[in-house]
Design an enzyme around this catalytic site. Sequence first.
Site, PDB file in Angstrom:
ATOM      1  N   HIS A 143       0.872  -1.182   0.000  1.00 50.55           N
ATOM      2  CA  HIS A 143       0.000   0.000   0.000  1.00 50.55           C
ATOM      3  C   HIS A 143       0.911   1.235   0.000  1.00 50.55           C
ATOM      4  O   HIS A 143       2.028   1.177   0.523  1.00 50.55           O
ATOM      5  CB  HIS A 143      -0.837  -0.062   1.284  1.00 50.55           C
ATOM      6  CG  HIS A 143      -1.904   0.977   1.398  1.00 50.55           C
ATOM      7  ND1 HIS A 143      -1.655   2.262   1.818  1.00 50.55           N
ATOM      8  CD2 HIS A 143      -3.241   0.919   1.174  1.00 50.55           C
ATOM      9  CE1 HIS A 143      -2.797   2.947   1.856  1.00 50.55           C
ATOM     10  NE2 HIS A 143      -3.779   2.150   1.461  1.00 50.55           N
ATOM     11  N   LYS A 181     -10.518  -0.999  10.685  1.00 49.80           N
ATOM     12  CA  LYS A 181     -10.655  -2.194   9.835  1.00 49.80           C
ATOM     13  C   LYS A 181     -11.007  -3.431  10.663  1.00 49.80           C
ATOM     14  O   LYS A 181     -11.203  -4.516  10.120  1.00 49.80           O
ATOM     15  CB  LYS A 181      -9.370  -2.438   9.042  1.00 49.80           C
ATOM     16  CG  LYS A 181      -9.076  -1.331   8.018  1.00 49.80           C
ATOM     17  CD  LYS A 181      -7.950  -1.723   7.102  1.00 49.80           C
ATOM     18  CE  LYS A 181      -7.308  -0.546   6.392  1.00 49.80           C
ATOM     19  NZ  LYS A 181      -8.076  -0.011   5.280  1.00 49.80           N
ATOM     20  N   CYS A 216      -4.780   2.437  -3.717  1.00 51.61           N
ATOM     21  CA  CYS A 216      -3.523   2.960  -3.128  1.00 51.61           C
ATOM     22  C   CYS A 216      -2.369   1.978  -3.312  1.00 51.61           C
ATOM     23  O   CYS A 216      -1.500   1.846  -2.437  1.00 51.61           O
ATOM     24  CB  CYS A 216      -3.687   3.298  -1.651  1.00 51.61           C
ATOM     25  SG  CYS A 216      -4.872   4.596  -1.352  1.00 51.61           S
ATOM     26  N   GLN A 263      -4.462  -5.276   6.844  1.00 52.15           N
ATOM     27  CA  GLN A 263      -5.440  -6.211   6.255  1.00 52.15           C
ATOM     28  C   GLN A 263      -5.407  -7.580   6.911  1.00 52.15           C
ATOM     29  O   GLN A 263      -6.330  -8.373   6.708  1.00 52.15           O
ATOM     30  CB  GLN A 263      -5.191  -6.365   4.744  1.00 52.15           C
ATOM     31  CG  GLN A 263      -5.411  -5.086   3.952  1.00 52.15           C
ATOM     32  CD  GLN A 263      -6.863  -4.599   3.977  1.00 52.15           C
ATOM     33  OE1 GLN A 263      -7.795  -5.361   4.260  1.00 52.15           O
ATOM     34  NE2 GLN A 263      -7.059  -3.323   3.704  1.00 52.15           N
ATOM     35  N   ASP A 276       3.085  -4.574   8.214  1.00 58.82           N
ATOM     36  CA  ASP A 276       1.868  -3.791   8.027  1.00 58.82           C
ATOM     37  C   ASP A 276       0.691  -4.765   8.153  1.00 58.82           C
ATOM     38  O   ASP A 276       0.413  -5.557   7.251  1.00 58.82           O
ATOM     39  CB  ASP A 276       1.920  -3.132   6.639  1.00 58.82           C
ATOM     40  CG  ASP A 276       0.594  -2.510   6.228  1.00 58.82           C
ATOM     41  OD1 ASP A 276      -0.411  -2.671   6.949  1.00 58.82           O
ATOM     42  OD2 ASP A 276       0.568  -1.859   5.168  1.00 58.82           O
TER      43      ASP A 276
HETATM   44  N1  7TS Z   1      -1.696  -0.841   4.658  1.00 62.75           N
HETATM   45  C1  7TS Z   1      -2.598  -1.598   4.024  1.00 62.75           C
HETATM   46  C2  7TS Z   1      -2.229  -2.979   3.572  1.00 62.75           C
HETATM   47  C3  7TS Z   1      -3.890  -1.095   3.824  1.00 62.75           C
HETATM   48  O1  7TS Z   1      -4.797  -1.862   3.215  1.00 62.75           O
HETATM   49  C4  7TS Z   1      -4.212   0.195   4.269  1.00 62.75           C
HETATM   50  C5  7TS Z   1      -5.552   0.809   4.013  1.00 62.75           C
HETATM   51  C6  7TS Z   1      -3.236   0.930   4.957  1.00 62.75           C
HETATM   52  C7  7TS Z   1      -1.982   0.383   5.122  1.00 62.75           C
HETATM   53  C8  7TS Z   1      -3.509   2.270   5.546  1.00 62.75           C
HETATM   54  O2  7TS Z   1      -4.404   2.170   6.588  1.00 62.75           O
HETATM   55  P1  7TS Z   1      -4.987   3.459   7.326  1.00 62.75           P
HETATM   56  O3  7TS Z   1      -6.034   2.935   8.236  1.00 62.75           O
HETATM   57  O4  7TS Z   1      -3.872   4.108   8.024  1.00 62.75           O
HETATM   58  O5  7TS Z   1      -5.544   4.329   6.222  1.00 62.75           O
HETATM   59  N2  7TS Z   1      -6.233   0.266   2.920  1.00 62.75           N
HETATM   60  C9  7TS Z   1      -7.319   0.778   2.307  1.00 62.75           C
HETATM   61  C10 7TS Z   1      -7.951   0.118   1.244  1.00 62.75           C
HETATM   62  O6  7TS Z   1      -7.609  -0.958   0.786  1.00 62.75           O
HETATM   63  N3  7TS Z   1      -8.976   0.874   0.819  1.00 62.75           N
HETATM   64  O7  7TS Z   1      -9.043   1.975   1.579  1.00 62.75           O
HETATM   65  C11 7TS Z   1      -8.010   1.930   2.500  1.00 62.75           C
END
Ligand code: 7TS
Length: 412
Positions: free
Chosen positions: A129, A232, A370, A209, A206
């Site tokens: 990401h 999430k 992303c 997910q 990370d």
């Molecule tokens: N890493 C991964 C693998 C992610 O899927 C996401 C967010 C992030 C980091 C960042 O997470 P945040 O909570 O700090 O924003 N992924 C997604 C997505 O797949 N669609 O919207 C956000």
Amino acid sequence: MISSAQSSLDIQKIRARFPILNQKVNGQDLVYFDNAASNQKPLEVIQAMDTYYKTINSNVHRGVHHLSQVATDAYELSREKVRKHINAAKAHEVIYTRGTTEGINLLASCLGKGLIKAGDEIVITAMEHHSNIVPWQMLCEQTGATLRVIPMNSAGELELDAAKEILSERTKLLSFCHVSNALGTINPAKELIQMAHAVGAWVMVDGAQASPHLSIDVQDLDADFYAFSSHKIYGPTGIGILYGKEALLNKLPPYQGGGEMIKTVTFEKTTYAELPHKFEAGTPSIAEGVALGSAIDFMNELGMENIAAHENDLLEYAHQELAKFDNIRFIGEAENKASVVSFLLGNHHPYDVGMILDKMGIAVRTGHHCTQPIMAQFGIPGTVRASFSVYNTFEEVDTFINALKKVNSMLS
Ligand code: 7TS
């Protein structure tokens, strides 16, 4: 059609705890398949926020008065729940952040204060990401270190032989996603961590997910750092955690300066607080922290294995039904996948597919998610992504498949 009765969970009972699901979108029952972006919140989590503000709202870690103490206890109880949930050895190894993005930036920023130098290498993978790419690029720009990338094959699996070549004594950090948000690939985290440790590198995982779908044991993984976002995993936005091994967190300089993170301050010199406060400057997201604890309670009540089993059944069923389309192209066909199906339907632009699905009440994600480098590798502008959560049903997958048939006839 597979019946949801096969699952050990009573999905209808679970759905009743998610008021948002019971609504019409564009005149149709909402089908929410955008869970990888953010999943929905059960009543307990919503009520935890409500109760916090109605009964104990106060600033934490600084008051001798009753409300401040009760708020602090509730906030710290959540930290303990996170500790237990990821099997960290100590609660102070759990640093509260705004989410995964901030957790990764925290580490990159702290490493940039003298721990990384020109000639060092930071290793990531081809399926990250942007949150796990850009902070490392910024760190490399600042320090003169080099960013290296472990490639992946056309199924969306990392090439471990190439990883062995890339990791070397120059590697200071390996940072990779436990599960890919665009492909659904579950990476062999333990193996990657062992490979990086063998060359003396630190490892950041990370877990954005992985945290909704897998049981996480940071000690078993031997992860040095692990980040995830509350929103999430059925919790509120605005909070997440960065786990770090105590000894390594103690080697890092502080992240931001301000209240909470100090021991003593004079105009000449400041000394810093102990873990975890050293990394938690300023008033935190207290209500959100308390409600994150409720989200963890919710997942534990259902059982991570049961959640994963139901989501895997949905994923398998969706794959099986999607494979019947003669113009389907799956993006991400790893052996080991979690809860995400990404695809293209003929030459239809993902955005058009998503717009038509929305008209039928179905929420999916379209675009690059992303992860522009993944899209570049596959030579596509983006995908349609359906991602499942514990409250989704096989009937909803049927609705989705029927809607895609209509999309095909409308766009052909
Ligand atoms: N890493 C991964 C693998 C992610 O899927 C996401 C967010 C992030 C980091 C960042 O997470 P945040 O909570 O700090 O924003 N992924 C997604 C997505 O797949 N669609 O919207 C956000």
